[in-house]
Design a protein around this motif. Structure first.
Motif, short mmCIF file in Angstrom:
data_model
loop_
_atom_site.label_atom_id
_atom_site.label_comp_id
_atom_site.label_asym_id
_atom_site.label_seq_id
_atom_site.Cartn_x
_atom_site.Cartn_y
_atom_site.Cartn_z
N UNK A 180 -3.03 -5.30 3.40
CA UNK A 180 -2.67 -4.17 2.56
C UNK A 180 -1.27 -3.72 2.95
N UNK A 181 -0.46 -3.37 1.95
CA UNK A 181 0.89 -2.89 2.17
C UNK A 181 1.09 -1.60 1.39
N UNK A 182 1.65 -0.59 2.07
CA UNK A 182 1.96 0.68 1.42
C UNK A 182 3.46 0.90 1.46
N UNK A 183 4.03 1.18 0.28
CA UNK A 183 5.47 1.39 0.14
C UNK A 183 5.69 2.78 -0.47
N UNK A 184 6.41 3.64 0.25
CA UNK A 184 6.71 5.00 -0.22
C UNK A 184 8.22 5.20 -0.21
N UNK A 185 8.76 5.76 -1.30
CA UNK A 185 10.21 5.89 -1.42
C UNK A 185 10.58 7.19 -2.11
N UNK A 192 1.23 0.26 -3.75
CA UNK A 192 0.20 -0.24 -2.86
C UNK A 192 -0.20 -1.65 -3.29
N UNK A 193 -0.15 -2.60 -2.36
CA UNK A 193 -0.58 -3.98 -2.63
C UNK A 193 -1.68 -4.34 -1.64
N UNK A 719 9.01 -1.55 7.71
CA UNK A 719 10.32 -1.75 7.10
C UNK A 719 10.85 -0.43 6.56
N UNK A 720 12.14 -0.20 6.73
CA UNK A 720 12.84 0.87 6.02
C UNK A 720 13.93 0.19 5.19
N UNK A 721 14.23 0.74 4.03
CA UNK A 721 15.17 0.08 3.14
C UNK A 721 15.86 1.09 2.25
N UNK A 722 16.94 0.65 1.62
CA UNK A 722 17.66 1.45 0.63
C UNK A 722 18.14 0.52 -0.47
N UNK A 756 2.86 -2.76 6.41
CA UNK A 756 1.85 -3.72 6.00
C UNK A 756 1.02 -4.20 7.16
N UNK A 757 -0.27 -4.45 6.89
CA UNK A 757 -1.19 -4.99 7.87
C UNK A 757 -1.88 -6.19 7.25
N UNK A 758 -1.91 -7.30 7.99
CA UNK A 758 -2.57 -8.52 7.52
C UNK A 758 -3.47 -9.07 8.60
N UNK A 759 -4.50 -9.78 8.17
CA UNK A 759 -5.37 -10.44 9.15
C UNK A 759 -5.68 -11.85 8.68
#
Length: 759
Positions: A180-185, A192-193, A719-722, A756-759
């Motif tokens: 699951x990956x969470x992206x907030x901007x 959310x993926x 990750x942080x991004x612009x 993101x967290x993967x297993x």
């Protein structure tokens, strides 16, 4: 992963059952299957690769291949974002909505109603999507994307004049994986993926992936203080894979999307109506409106903002069988879209061009392919056939109640369209001594489409909005095409790390219709098919293996009967869009892409595209001169201009690249930081538009940045991004609606974080 056949254009994909051969520069699992007592033992080794897609270096094409990692790192969430990762590629939203227009090397078309074949065909997992809206919201849980320029249709799918975009989604795995990956901007944007994949039983596995997107609206109305542009989208994809024996693979895929996202509205660039005041607003401000009577007529809320209300779903069944001497593949697919889209196309608060589209469409396709199996054989071949049937019902609504005294009513244009396409294709290559390979392909495509039951109805303004005039029940129209296309070429693998190629190909795309706001029968005259005679030469070189890669190509296109959106001037009404054919035009250009790993921790990429196009034989309505005459006289009458020798207005220069620095600050952790950039040159939005203020989009440059921290073998990453780091004002596309010519602005600076967290 075995190298594909030389001279072929088969997609480069991850090896089956692996999590990633895509991963430029990172430690990634490489899975090797080793026969052991009738079973397979999986051996996982850690390797570090600076470059990826090594197999593509032996293919005689100039395709751009993108890894899933690159797509995520550069913030690609929709089809339009792909233009920032490939040279000489333009992918634009129509009026800011879900309809997408594609141009590769200047070949493409602008089609709001989506009732014509695109010049660039989009495929998702080998399934062709004839309507661009059908592919909306599918850019998640990806394995990679390929952009193939030039005529296609000789090895799979549907013939086309300009190229194809191949989207590959991740397949089920034989072991358990999930994440699951969470992206907030900025602007409260959230993405959310998630996915889960694993075995069900022996030979049976599954994968379920989903995505949701919310917020992100950055426009606001200074009159009402309402904001605009929030995403509201959810999508699911499920795959089930069955391997009943060692020679058979069966994959069933289903997907669903609900998109209720708001649509960014345009900013007026020109005003065709002297009585209407067009305000000059700051970049993030915009105006829009909807009249209560119009909202009631279309069955939507009186508080409706420019937005989508789309439901898209479909399923496909892929089956393959090893026949010993060859492999047989069948692909059956059904796709459907229910679209309700409201756009304030005049980009003002006046009811002079508000637009609502209701589209119900479905597509059924069936493909059969038989291909040679042993890559070691000098002769490689593929033969097959593709069938596609499309059924479309549309209603186009326009609110002209504020456009008085010329109109002052609401207009509805409903129609049906039936279409079917049948393509047969064959392709072979033969490897000669001295590492020379000759290849060739041919396709024959028959296309038949009918535009039926089209009418236009006018509704009087006021509370009742009753139908007052049936302008016409127009005569049905048909268009049929039946043509051959093909490719011939040669490639020379001079050394293990250097390949040259040359090829000549002819592309074909069927004709079609203009079907939006129709007031006279002449607007429904079908346009003719277009053809492209393409010449291309290039090389692919790993000049210093794992350190310096350079691929380059040059091309010349002879474009015949190019399909473009021109204008038809109706007296006492004004200019309306109509598809026309440009008898002859030319396009030429160069491209190169390079990957450089000059130092241990430094990774550089750069794509460069330069193209020039001109109309060599073309006469058409000059919308600028016609509009200027109307402003002086108040009378609409067409003024024609000769565009022979005129620049066609495609963006001459496109650049995109990245610079990354990766190192291990701690023994078991990796840090990566970098910049990415892109530049797009000026683009004309109408013939001759480069010399007319307001009729072309200004050039722009964008810069982005990212930084990621993760364990080298751990389950998480942060990750942080612009994006648009310099907060530039720019415009991504434009159009015309009744009283104004408008530009659609691109997003301002966004700053966000992703975990993101993967297993």
């Amino acid at each position: 992963m075995a190298d594909p056949v030389a001279g072929s254009r088969r997609p480069i994909q991850a090896a089956k059952g692996t999590a990633a051969v895509y991963a430029g520069g990172h430690r990634v699992p490489v899975v090797q299957a080793v026969a052991a007592s009738g079973s397979e033992d999986v051996v996982v080794n850690d390797v570090r690769r600076a470059f990826h897609f090594q197999a593509a270096q032996t293919q005689a094409d100039s395709a751009t291949h993108m890894t899933a990692e690159t797509i995520i790192r550069k913030g690609v969430v929709g089809l339009t974002d792909l233009q920032n990762l490939a040279p000489n590629v333009t992918i634009q939203s129509e009026n800011g909505g879900a309809t997408t227009n594609f141009y590769v090397r200047g070949v493409g078309m602008q089609d709001l109603t989506q009732n014509n074949t695109q010049s660039i065909m989009t495929y998702i997992d080998d399934v062709a999507y004839p309507l661009s809206t059908m592919a909306s919201g599918m850019m998640f849980d990806l394995a990679g994307v390929d952009v193939n320029p030039g005529p296609v249709g000789f090895e799979h799918g549907q013939a086309d004049s300009g190229g194809e975009i191949l989207i590959h989604t991740a397949d089920p795995t034989s072991t358990w994986h999930g994440g699951v990956t969470q992206d907030i901007a900025s602007y409260a944007r959230s993405r959310t993926d998630l996915f889960i994949s694993g075995p069900i039983a022996r030979g049976l596995s599954f994968r379920i992936a989903g995505q949701t997107m919310h917020g992100g609206g950055w426009q606001y109305n200074p009159q009402t203080h309402a904001h605009l542009g929030d995403a509201d989208e959810g999508a699911l994809r499920a795959k089930v894979k069955w391997t009943p024996d060692s020679k058979t693979d069966i994959m069933l895929t289903g997907h669903w999307l609900q998109d209720n996202s708001e649509v960014v509205t345009g900013k007026p660039a020109l005003n065709f109506l002297s009585s209407q005041f067009i305000p000059t607003l700051p970049y993030q401000q915009a105006e829009w409106d909807i009249q209560p009577g119009f909202a009631k007529l279309i069955g939507r809320s009186p508080d409706l903002k420019p937005s989508e209300h789309n439901t898209i779903w479909g399923a496909d069944l892929k089956m393959s069988r090893d026949l010993g001497f060859a492999s047989l593949q069948s692909i059956s697919a059904y796709e459907t879209v229910r679209e309700g889209e409201f756009t304030d196309a005049d980009a003002t608060s006046a009811p002079t061009g508000d637009t609502y589209r209701n589209i119900n469409a479905n597509s059924f396709s069936q493909e059969l392919r038989l291909a040679s199996k042993r890559a070691s054989d000098p002769l490689q071949w593929v033969v097959g056939a593709y069938y596609n049937r499309v059924r479309v019902y549309q209603q186009m609504w326009f609110d002209f109640t504020g456009y008085v005294p010329k109109r002052g009513y609401v207009s509805e244009t409903p129609f049906h369209q039936n279409q079917q396409t049948f393509n047969q294709f064959a392709h072979l290559s033969y490897r000669l001594p001295y590492h020379v390979t000759l290849f060739g392909g041919i396709s024959h495509e028959a296309d038949d489409r009918q535009l039926v039951n089209l009418s236009t109805i006018h509704f009087a303004s006021g509370n009742a909005y009753q139908p007052t005039t049936v302008v016409a029940n127009f005569a049905n129209s048909g268009a049929a095409a039946n043509q051959f296309s093909g490719v011939l070429g040669a490639q020379w693998q001079a050394t293990k790390d250097l390949m040259f190629y040359f090829k000549v190909s002819k592309g074909f795309k069927p004709g079609g219709f203009t079907a939006n706001n129709t007031v006279v029968q002449a607007q429904l005259a079908p346009m003719k098919p277009e053809t492209v005679m393409a010449y291309e030469a290039g090389f692919k070189a790993d000049i210093v293996p794992n350190r310096f890669r350079l691929n380059a190509s040059a091309f010349y296109y002879g474009y015949h009967d190019q399909q473009i959106l021109g204008y038809y001037v109706v007296p006492s009404y004004g200019p309306l869009g109509r598809f026309v054919n440009v008898p002859k035009s030319d396009i030429w250009g160069i491209e190169f892409s390079t990957e450089i790993h000059p130092l241990r921790h430094v990774y550089l990429t750069q794509n460069f595209g330069y193209e020039r196009g001109k109309y060599t034989k073309f006469q058409n309505v000059s919308v600028a001169a016609t509009s200027a005459q109307y402003a002086q006289t108040g009378v609409w009458s067409p003024l024609y201009d000769t565009y022979d020798g005129t620049d066609s207005g495609i963006p001459k220069l496109t650049l995109n690249g990245s610079a990354d620095y990766r190192f291990n600050p701690l023994p078991s952790y990796e840090w990566e930081g970098g910049l990415d950039w892109m530049y797009r040159d000026t683009q004309a939005m109408a013939p001759g538009g480069l010399g007319q203020p307001g009729y072309h989009l200004p050039a722009y440059f964008l810069l982005g940045a990212h930084m990621t921290f993760r364990p080298t073998k751990g389950p998480w990453s942060a990750t942080v991004y612009a994006s648009n780091l310099l907060n530039r004002d720019y415009f991504t596309t434009g159009g015309m609606a009744t009283t104004t010519y408008f530009w659609i602005p691109g997003p301002p600076r966004f700053i966000g974080g992703r975990f993101g967290v993967n297993f």
